[in-house]
Design an enzyme around this catalytic site. Structure first.
Site, PDB file in Angstrom:
ATOM      1  CG  HIS A 153      -1.656   0.102  -4.385  1.00  4.13           C
ATOM      2  ND1 HIS A 153      -2.300  -1.201  -5.136  1.00  4.13           N
ATOM      3  CD2 HIS A 153      -2.870   0.385  -3.665  1.00  4.13           C
ATOM      4  CE1 HIS A 153      -3.591  -1.113  -5.064  1.00  4.13           C
ATOM      5  NE2 HIS A 153      -4.038  -0.390  -3.946  1.00  4.13           N
ATOM      6  CG  HIS A 175      -1.991  -0.954   1.022  1.00  5.31           C
ATOM      7  ND1 HIS A 175      -2.005  -2.071   1.748  1.00  5.31           N
ATOM      8  CD2 HIS A 175      -3.316  -0.927   0.353  1.00  5.31           C
ATOM      9  CE1 HIS A 175      -3.102  -2.924   1.474  1.00  5.31           C
ATOM     10  NE2 HIS A 175      -4.068  -2.186   0.568  1.00  5.31           N
TER      11      HIS A 175
END
Length: 489
Positions: free
Chosen positions: A221, A217
């Site tokens: 991403h 994350h």
């Protein structure tokens, strides 16, 4: 006898002290009062989190509501907010790798407080646009690398787009470069009269507020999801019906959908009694935080300050609706509603609410599209997301918490996690998306997912053999209740 008192005045040519422009997270507070009449404009840019306030009373109220003390730049201590046994956990260890021989003295105070969970962030500022001299010159890409990045952007609509390569070619600025390119390509900058300085500053802050210590994350991403969102926006069903406003919302939501993600999941925040879980009442905790963080940056930069207040508020609210749709715990609700629309053929894209719902489904697909990418890309993402799971499991073991499902590296492998995710989450969602938009892209995604699932299935015996050899060499005995061993390297 007359006594004179002289109040100290801060010279305008002297930099503002760090405690004035300190950052704690994603909420901005502004002071509207001054001892000397007009407020110092430098004091109006204070950042404390995700929401902007103009009243010091509201600031104090919000701090009391969170029960968070304003702390000095060093010496942060875990604060007890109740008698919960896990509040003694020091979340400063969240992004540090666990090793047997390491000691707290190995990493200095600055490193230990560099990334705290959520609001308690290290007091650092962007070196680009906040008036702070750059201590180390930014690496300037040579013409060959920047030229290759431009060539890649010419094929930004390709499903084989390699976001990892693009991130290298842009010197780690893939999210800024990609989002700015797409906004310009759609003509949204001119159409919405966006100030380029404000837009650039907003994108810099967005990329900065992603934790690149997270294996998965992070800003890459977010860039990957934004590129996937663009591919879906180009699909005939959407390109013919979406308005420029819809497209702007879709791209912004994709870029900010995981803003300030701490690298752990919602159950972890709930079981450790984290104040974000309390603030959002254990409901869509991370997604609410991503949304509020995005709103904070929009208000801080004033990106939409030239719009009528009602339009700006509507945009913030609809941005939140899109980001909240990425909550995986509500997957079945959205999927059931989508399936009902398709069965009844009741989707009418001339209806604004129906277009918004389709945007929600598109963002959900973009967020979990990794299994649908070509194997070379999908495999990298699978390893990264699994490593983030395992790092959470390591923290839970260290603090003697119950290890969350899929987070124990001793009982899970990349392959079995990915096969389960494709079977129960990705395949149902992308199957319905293919019903809605039966195009070459949809069939390509389903084809890649089938091949990737088969590839992970073929790697399972190999992973099991590797784990058995590892345990044997370590002198351990393999338990019958643990069918698989360590993760794939």
């Amino acid at each position: 006898m007359e006594v004179c008192y002289q109040l100290p005045v801060l010279p305008l040519d002297r930099p503002v002290p760090k405690h004035v422009l300190s950052r704690r997270g994603a909420i901005s507070f502004s002071s509207s009062s001054s001892l000397f009449g007009a407020p110092d404009p430098r004091q109006l840019s204070q950042r404390r989190g995700a929401i902007s306030y103009d009243s010091s009373d509201q600031t104090a109220l919000y701090i009391r509501m969170l029960d968070v003390r304003v702390r000095s730049q060093v010496g942060f201590e875990p604060e007890r907010r109740s008698s919960h046994p896990y509040l003694c956990i020091d979340f400063r260890t969240l992004h540090t790798r666990l090793s047997c021989g390491s000691s707290p003295a190995d990493s200095g105070t600055e490193k230990r407080v560099h990334r705290l969970l959520s609001f308690q962030r290290y007091l650092h500022s962007s070196r680009l646009l906040r008036g702070i001299p750059q201590q180390i010159p930014l690496h300037i890409l040579d013409e060959d690398y920047s030229g290759q990045a431009r060539c890649m952007l010419e094929k930004v609509g390709s499903w084989n787009f390699d976001i990892f390569l693009f991130d290298k070619l842009t010197n780690g600025n893939s999210l800024i470069t990609l989002t700015l390119h797409l906004l310009n390509q759609y003509g949204l900058v001119d159409l919405f009269q966006l100030d380029m300085v404000k837009l650039w500053r907003f994108l810099v802050l967005v990329q900065e507020d992603y934790h690149n210590d997270n294996p998965y994350h992070n800003s890459v991403h977010a860039a990957d999801v934004t590129q996937a969102m663009y591919c879906y926006l180009q699909e005939p069903m959407l390109s013919k019906s979406l308005t420029s406003y819809d497209i702007l919302l879709g791209l912004l939501a994709a870029a900010t959908h995981d803003l300030d993600h701490p690298g752990v999941n919602q159950p972890f925040l709930i079981k450790t009694d984290h104040y974000l879980a309390t603030l959002y009442r254990n409901t869509s905790v991370l997604e609410n935080h991503h949304w509020k963080s995005a709103v904070g940056l929009l208000r801080e930069t004033g990106l939409f300050s030239h719009l009528p207040p009602e339009d700006s508020m509507n945009m913030e609210r609809e941005l939140g609706s899109l980001i909240l749709a990425t909550d995986i715990s509500r997957q079945n609700d959205y999927l059931s509603r989508f399936r009902t629309h398709l069965d009844q053929e009741s989707l009418c894209l001339s209806n604004a609410s129906h277009r918004h719902f389709v945007l929600q489904m598109a963002l959900k697909c973009a967020d979990i599209c990794n299994p649908c990418r070509p194997w070379e890309l999908s495999k990298q993402w699978s390893e990264k997301v699994t490593e983030e799971f395992f790092e959470q499991g390591d923290i839970e073991k260290k603090h003697k918490l119950q290890v969350s499902p899929l987070c124990d590296r001793e009982t899970n492998t990349v392959g079995n996690i990915q096969i389960g995710f494709m079977t129960y989450v990705a395949e149902p969602l992308f199957g319905e998306w293919a019903r809605f938009s039966d195009t070459r892209l949809s069939q390509t995604m389903l084809g890649h997912m089938g091949l990737n699932k088969a590839s992970w299935g073929g790697l399972q015996p190999e992973q099991t053999a590797i784990s058995e050899e590892t345990e044997t060499s370590a002198g351990g005995s393999r338990s019958k209740e643990i069918p698989q061993g360590s993760r794939e390297s």
